[in-house]
Write a protein that holds these residues in place. Sequence first.
Motif, PDB file in Angstrom:
ATOM      1  N   HIS A 131       0.809  -1.209   0.000  1.00 35.52           N
ATOM      2  CA  HIS A 131       0.000   0.000   0.000  1.00 35.52           C
ATOM      3  C   HIS A 131       0.846   1.263   0.000  1.00 35.52           C
ATOM      4  O   HIS A 131       2.009   1.261   0.391  1.00 35.52           O
ATOM      5  CB  HIS A 131      -0.923  -0.003   1.219  1.00 35.52           C
ATOM      6  CG  HIS A 131      -1.719  -1.266   1.362  1.00 35.52           C
ATOM      7  ND1 HIS A 131      -2.672  -1.644   0.456  1.00 35.52           N
ATOM      8  CD2 HIS A 131      -1.673  -2.252   2.304  1.00 35.52           C
ATOM      9  CE1 HIS A 131      -3.208  -2.805   0.832  1.00 35.52           C
ATOM     10  NE2 HIS A 131      -2.607  -3.194   1.939  1.00 35.52           N
ATOM     11  N   LEU A 177      -7.475   2.437   5.040  1.00 34.51           N
ATOM     12  CA  LEU A 177      -7.106   1.086   5.462  1.00 34.51           C
ATOM     13  C   LEU A 177      -7.170   0.922   6.978  1.00 34.51           C
ATOM     14  O   LEU A 177      -7.635  -0.103   7.483  1.00 34.51           O
ATOM     15  CB  LEU A 177      -5.701   0.753   4.961  1.00 34.51           C
ATOM     16  CG  LEU A 177      -5.584   0.584   3.443  1.00 34.51           C
ATOM     17  CD1 LEU A 177      -4.123   0.531   3.028  1.00 34.51           C
ATOM     18  CD2 LEU A 177      -6.300  -0.672   2.980  1.00 34.51           C
ATOM     19  N   SER A 234     -10.713   0.451   8.239  1.00 33.18           N
ATOM     20  CA  SER A 234     -11.323  -0.849   7.954  1.00 33.18           C
ATOM     21  C   SER A 234     -10.581  -2.013   8.595  1.00 33.18           C
ATOM     22  O   SER A 234     -11.038  -3.156   8.514  1.00 33.18           O
ATOM     23  CB  SER A 234     -11.399  -1.067   6.447  1.00 33.18           C
ATOM     24  OG  SER A 234     -10.094  -1.120   5.892  1.00 33.18           O
ATOM     25  N   ALA A 235      -9.437  -1.743   9.235  1.00 28.97           N
ATOM     26  CA  ALA A 235      -8.590  -2.823   9.746  1.00 28.97           C
ATOM     27  C   ALA A 235      -9.299  -3.726  10.737  1.00 28.97           C
ATOM     28  O   ALA A 235      -9.072  -4.941  10.766  1.00 28.97           O
ATOM     29  CB  ALA A 235      -7.331  -2.240  10.373  1.00 28.97           C
ATOM     30  N   ALA A 247     -12.749  -3.740  11.115  1.00 23.40           N
ATOM     31  CA  ALA A 247     -14.161  -3.892  10.760  1.00 23.40           C
ATOM     32  C   ALA A 247     -14.488  -5.336  10.414  1.00 23.40           C
ATOM     33  O   ALA A 247     -13.670  -6.048   9.818  1.00 23.40           O
ATOM     34  CB  ALA A 247     -14.497  -2.984   9.582  1.00 23.40           C
ATOM     35  N   GLY A 274     -15.751  -8.404   8.471  1.00 24.92           N
ATOM     36  CA  GLY A 274     -15.863  -8.692   7.051  1.00 24.92           C
ATOM     37  C   GLY A 274     -14.739  -8.169   6.196  1.00 24.92           C
ATOM     38  O   GLY A 274     -14.727  -8.383   4.982  1.00 24.92           O
ATOM     39  N   THR A 275     -13.777  -7.480   6.811  1.00 19.12           N
ATOM     40  CA  THR A 275     -12.634  -6.992   6.038  1.00 19.12           C
ATOM     41  C   THR A 275     -11.791  -8.176   5.565  1.00 19.12           C
ATOM     42  O   THR A 275     -11.442  -9.050   6.347  1.00 19.12           O
ATOM     43  CB  THR A 275     -11.757  -6.055   6.888  1.00 19.12           C
ATOM     44  OG1 THR A 275     -12.540  -4.923   7.270  1.00 19.12           O
ATOM     45  CG2 THR A 275     -10.547  -5.585   6.112  1.00 19.12           C
ATOM     46  N   GLY A 276     -11.481  -8.208   4.302  1.00 23.42           N
ATOM     47  CA  GLY A 276     -10.694  -9.303   3.765  1.00 23.42           C
ATOM     48  C   GLY A 276      -9.235  -9.238   4.206  1.00 23.42           C
ATOM     49  O   GLY A 276      -8.646  -8.157   4.247  1.00 23.42           O
ATOM     50  N   VAL A 277      -8.692 -10.383   4.554  1.00 20.41           N
ATOM     51  CA  VAL A 277      -7.285 -10.461   4.946  1.00 20.41           C
ATOM     52  C   VAL A 277      -6.642 -11.656   4.259  1.00 20.41           C
ATOM     53  O   VAL A 277      -7.323 -12.608   3.877  1.00 20.41           O
ATOM     54  CB  VAL A 277      -7.118 -10.609   6.481  1.00 20.41           C
ATOM     55  CG1 VAL A 277      -7.654  -9.392   7.203  1.00 20.41           C
ATOM     56  CG2 VAL A 277      -7.794 -11.877   6.992  1.00 20.41           C
TER      57      VAL A 277
END
Length: 285
Positions: free
Chosen positions: A124, A132, A135-136, A138, A140-143
Amino acid sequence: MSLAPRVVLVHRTTEYEELVARHGTHGQAAYFLRSRGRDIEEVAERHRRTRRALAEVSSAVPLTWRQTQVERADLDRFLFAPEDVVVVVGQDGLVANVAKYLAGQPVLGFDTDPGRNPGVLVRHRPSDAGVLLASALAAGTGVDELTMVEAVADDTQRLVALNEIYLGAVGHQTARYRLGLEGDGGVVEAQASSGVLVGTGTGASGWLRSVWQERGSALALPHPSEDRLVWFVREAWPSPVTGTSLVAGELNGSAGLQLTVESEQLVVFGDGMEGDAVELTWGQA
């Protein structure tokens, strides 16, 4: 009442800072580089870019969150907390350096020098930090969940790494040991070599790839999230008492590599962090 999230900004000393610390002043560092055909301005500009990136990411941290910074050399003494959001500002290798000290905390990587870094793990730009970070945590945040490699000694010493684990002699002299594959019917080989490297799919973009490429290996390197490791013996030496038949392979699932030390002392370290090593003596496995 739960604690507010804490952002831990991970960075490393720049080349410019190291030069000034070694030579005392900017002018002395410039003279040193000039005598070797280099211009300090290029080094200083990279330092400024790194500092600007660190400041930009730091300023994007929400005001209600806590934040602190830790330098690479201090990682093995820093206490990470469960509520931390780890933010790496620097090179890809910094993500690997910090990963071994974490236990499920999310990690964001910001590239301070696009085009100079591969950007495999620091994907990033600092300008994206605000979005970012918000949303870290939150739902449902994709990882991306990356595979790690672990070494466990018979005295319960343990070490994990994101890229690779290296076992060898202190000072990189000849390492002597007995090597075998767990569950392989007891096949064991005495070896003398420059050490053993066991790596993940993330490590397949670094040291592991260099060995794989130099050797022209037919092994397929794993992907970062794949539950598979690849291992190589470096420069195994054939002799009447040491062999070279077990020099590379892969480990799937819970499979492991078993080594028994036959040197006065060997060390095990991960991701280039030689200062945080496990020491093994004769007879240990």
